[in-house]
Write an enzyme that holds these catalytic residues in place. Structure first.
Site, mmCIF file in Angstrom:
data_model
loop_
_atom_site.group_PDB
_atom_site.id
_atom_site.type_symbol
_atom_site.label_atom_id
_atom_site.label_comp_id
_atom_site.label_asym_id
_atom_site.label_seq_id
_atom_site.Cartn_x
_atom_site.Cartn_y
_atom_site.Cartn_z
ATOM 1 N N HIS A 1 49.051 45.064 41.617
ATOM 2 C CA HIS A 1 49.333 46.207 42.272
ATOM 3 C C HIS A 1 50.120 46.636 43.268
ATOM 4 C CE1 HIS A 1 44.548 46.414 41.355
ATOM 5 N NE2 HIS A 1 45.020 47.485 40.698
ATOM 6 N N CYS B 1 42.169 44.912 49.200
ATOM 7 C CA CYS B 1 41.240 45.381 48.042
ATOM 8 C C CYS B 1 40.067 45.404 48.116
ATOM 9 C CB CYS B 1 41.671 44.207 47.080
ATOM 10 S SG CYS B 1 43.293 44.033 46.599
#
Length: 288
Positions: A186, A279
């Site tokens: 990501h 996260c």
């Protein structure tokens, strides 16, 4: 319950933190290279170790008067720890994202009970099923929404998001993938604002660093080895405070040299699933 985020580093008031108690009670779908490396090896994460460290992280947050919510357990989901991916707040809009992995597409139901507590003016929008947009690829900061396009979020997802928040400048950033020798799952594995005008950045993880990133932030460059162990994946508590792994020695020193208070919290086990402090958190409210 207030719901508003327009900065990556503004004071954190409330957050959804991952739920670890049902970790791997259902056979997992291996969905990233980190899981592929650890799950079948001698250093595989265990439910006990993951739970202990995540609870230590939560204690650090609550000791700073940050309101912590957690998903309700879902018996058919193998892992509910990485809440960042399954939603994102942009201004006063809550976006339920569309996950790339089918095994994660219903994970949002774990936090759906919170919607009834949202103020009436907060919009809750669901990503269409025919695209991918994941929260780890979305960074809201300084009037901009940076969107990573790569292993997870696709062009269609970025285009859809652009229509939702016309008051923000959308900055797409193409990430380099496994076919380029990079494992950038990501955007927040390669770029993340910290402090007042700084950013942790691994330039090799991007096809090209946008001019906006060059002009807006003073860089704290991260090496490939540091990026691969999620050295960029810190959590900002406020503009002068971040939570980081103790093993990120050089990165932590660089942030401290710039006046950022670095809180080191032991966190070796949750990252074996593919994500670290950022996260595992979905901010609902940052002060503005």
């Amino acid at each position: 319950m207030e719901v508003f985020v327009d900065s990556e580093t503004a004071p954190l008031r409330s957050v959804i933190v991952g739920y670890p108690d049902n970790f791997l009670q259902v056979d997992p779908e291996i969905i990233n290279e980190t899981q592929r490396r650890f799950y079948d090896g001698p250093d595989a994460p265990t439910a006990a170790a993951v739970t202990e460290q995540l609870n230590g992280f939560i204690e650090e947050l609550t000791s700073r008067d940050i309101e912590v919510h957690q998903p309700h357990p879902l018996p058919y989901i193998p892992d509910q720890m990485m809440t960042r991916d399954i939603g994102v707040v942009i201004g006063d809009t809550f976006v339920v994202t569309t996950m790339a992995a089918r095994s994660r597409r219903h994970e949002w139901r774990g936090y759906a009970h919170l919607f009834e507590h949202f103020p009436e003016h907060v919009k809750v929008l669901f990503g269409p099923e025919d695209l991918v947009i994941e929260g780890g690829d979305v960074i809201v900061d300084r009037g901009k929404v940076f969107v990573g396009i790569g292993q997870r979020t696709n062009l269609a997802g970025a285009a859809w998001l652009m229509q939702l928040v016309p008051d923000y400048e959308i900055v797409p950033i193409t990430l380099r993938g496994l076919d380029h020798g990079e494992d950038v799952l990501h955007l927040d594995c390669s770029f993340l604002p910290v402090g007042d005008g700084y950013a942790l950045i691994y330039p090799g993880g991007m096809r090209e660093v946008p001019a906006t990133v060059r002009d807006t932030y003073e860089w704290i460059e991260v090496t490939q080895d540091e990026q691969r162990v999620l050295g960029t994946n810190v959590l900002s508590i406020d503009p002068s405070t971040v939570i980081s792994q103790p093993t990120s020695v050089r990165i932590n020193e660089e942030m401290r040299a710039r006046g950022i208070d670095v809180i080191e919290v032991p966190y070796s086990e949750p990252p074996k699933t593919g994500g670290s402090f950022r996260c595992c958190t979905l901010p609902l409210h940052r002060a503005h």
